[in-house]
Design a protein around this motif. Sequence first.
Motif, short mmCIF file in Angstrom:
data_model
loop_
_atom_site.label_atom_id
_atom_site.label_comp_id
_atom_site.label_asym_id
_atom_site.label_seq_id
_atom_site.Cartn_x
_atom_site.Cartn_y
_atom_site.Cartn_z
N ALA A 8 3.26 -0.70 -18.32
CA ALA A 8 1.85 -0.61 -18.49
C ALA A 8 1.00 0.00 -17.01
N VAL A 9 1.05 -0.40 -16.24
CA VAL A 9 1.30 0.19 -15.35
C VAL A 9 1.88 1.11 -14.28
N TRP A 10 3.28 0.78 -14.95
CA TRP A 10 4.21 1.82 -14.20
C TRP A 10 3.66 2.85 -15.17
N ASN A 11 3.74 3.04 -16.64
CA ASN A 11 3.62 4.12 -17.05
C ASN A 11 2.45 4.98 -16.39
N ALA A 12 1.60 4.22 -15.88
CA ALA A 12 0.13 4.52 -15.27
C ALA A 12 0.09 4.87 -14.40
N LEU A 13 1.01 4.72 -12.93
CA LEU A 13 1.29 5.36 -12.03
C LEU A 13 2.39 5.84 -11.64
N LYS A 14 1.38 7.51 -11.65
CA LYS A 14 2.20 9.03 -11.81
C LYS A 14 1.32 9.77 -11.58
N LEU A 88 11.38 4.20 -7.65
CA LEU A 88 10.47 5.05 -7.55
C LEU A 88 10.03 6.66 -7.05
N PRO A 89 10.08 7.36 -7.46
CA PRO A 89 10.50 8.51 -6.41
C PRO A 89 9.52 9.02 -5.90
N VAL A 90 9.08 9.27 -5.00
CA VAL A 90 7.52 9.86 -4.19
C VAL A 90 7.69 10.64 -2.89
N SER A 91 7.30 12.11 -2.51
CA SER A 91 7.19 13.51 -2.59
C SER A 91 5.93 13.32 -1.49
N TRP A 92 6.18 14.15 -0.19
CA TRP A 92 4.84 14.66 0.56
C TRP A 92 4.71 15.81 -0.10
N SER A 93 3.38 16.89 -0.09
CA SER A 93 2.57 17.85 0.27
C SER A 93 3.16 18.27 1.07
N ASN A 94 2.31 17.24 2.38
CA ASN A 94 2.68 18.09 3.13
C ASN A 94 2.67 16.96 4.80
N TYR A 95 3.23 17.62 5.64
CA TYR A 95 4.05 16.66 6.39
C TYR A 95 3.57 16.66 8.20
N LEU A 96 3.13 15.69 8.13
CA LEU A 96 2.52 15.08 9.48
C LEU A 96 3.05 14.59 10.56
N GLY A 97 3.10 15.45 12.18
CA GLY A 97 3.73 14.56 12.79
C GLY A 97 2.87 13.43 13.22
N TYR A 98 4.72 12.55 14.25
CA TYR A 98 3.77 11.53 14.76
C TYR A 98 3.04 11.41 15.21
N ASN A 99 2.61 12.11 16.33
CA ASN A 99 1.09 11.29 17.05
C ASN A 99 -0.02 11.65 15.90
N THR A 100 0.14 12.58 14.74
CA THR A 100 -0.71 13.39 13.59
C THR A 100 -1.63 12.09 12.63
N SER A 101 -3.00 12.55 12.72
CA SER A 101 -3.46 11.61 11.81
C SER A 101 -4.19 11.92 10.97
N GLY A 102 -4.50 11.29 9.28
CA GLY A 102 -5.24 12.09 8.34
C GLY A 102 -4.91 11.97 7.32
N VAL A 103 -5.00 13.57 6.91
CA VAL A 103 -5.28 13.43 5.39
C VAL A 103 -3.74 13.83 4.73
N LEU A 104 -3.01 12.58 4.28
CA LEU A 104 -1.88 12.58 3.93
C LEU A 104 -1.39 13.24 2.07
N LEU A 105 -0.95 14.28 1.54
CA LEU A 105 -0.50 13.93 -0.05
C LEU A 105 0.69 13.30 -0.29
N PHE A 106 0.66 12.19 -1.03
CA PHE A 106 2.06 12.08 -2.30
C PHE A 106 1.74 12.12 -3.19
N GLY A 107 2.76 12.48 -4.15
CA GLY A 107 3.28 13.50 -5.73
C GLY A 107 3.97 11.76 -5.82
N VAL A 108 4.16 11.19 -6.69
CA VAL A 108 4.56 10.05 -7.90
C VAL A 108 5.02 10.15 -8.40
N LYS A 109 6.45 9.82 -8.90
CA LYS A 109 7.12 10.40 -10.28
C LYS A 109 7.21 11.46 -10.75
#
Length: 300
Positions: A8-14, A88-109
């Motif tokens: 049930a959790v797996w199906n909701a994880l998207k 579990l497929p996961v991709s990012w919407s924005n790429y932040l550099g090594y020294n950069t912190s902050g908001v990062l968006l991941f898309g799951v499934k």
Amino acid sequence: MLVPEAPAVWNALKGLICIYKPAEVPVKKLRNIFIHKMCQELNNLKVRPPSGYVDIQGDPSKQLTVLVRPNLADNPLVVGPRYQEQDLPVSWSNYLGYNTSGVLLFGVKSGTKQAKHIRENLPTRSYRVKGVLGQVTDNCYKTGKVIQKSTWKHVKRENMDKFLSAMQAAHQKKMFELCGVDMQSQAAYDLAIQGLIRPANSKIPVIYGIKCVEFDGPEFTLEIQCVNEYEDYLMHLINEIGLKLHSTAHCTGIQCIRHSRFTIENALLMKHWTLPNILENMEKCEEVLKNNQGTSVTLA
């Protein structure tokens, strides 16, 4: 307390999740940590039992006994955990550099499609970039070797504000030139009222807004709203500002405070990466998208 079952959790994880990326942690490594954490928690829940197989015993000429036995070939001890990282497929919407912190968006499934849609629409991002006057390093960042020193006390807050205003105006003019229109024409006005103008080439950085939010010489902090930027560009921008102010400067920190409509308030710290928190964050991200659906500011 009723423990939720893993299927049930797996199906909701998207969907989309908004997390906070620490500095000095690559995005790829952060993605792997996230996937490992989610699979680990899923496998700690109640997973499906091993499937059974039919075992027929006895003499075929007489009465047979039909038994259903556990299938050892489907046991987690044989085939491994029920939920594995490659599933579990996961991709990012924005790429932040090594020294950069902050908001990062991941898309799951299925959320990977949403992440791609946001990425391809060239959303603007906002950064807090810190710098120090009086020194320049070989990589324009605080980790580099100091190769030049200069005076900085002649640089005042009003000098900084004046130059940043001119830089912002120059970038806005450049944006109209890339579109092939004159800033004083009706065509330029028609473009402006439609919203932010984005460059046709996704590799050309454009600054929409830049201002100094803190100045305590020699340290200063800029807030930059831009598109198509990357870490090295922001670092070299600080260096350029120092030179234009007849001094030198290097970058000491970069923080992404907004990506599209997602801000630091939406971002989940790594220590809070649990299934309940992730699912709650997905719901909040879905609300952010729904509240801006159908408007021009959805991906601004």
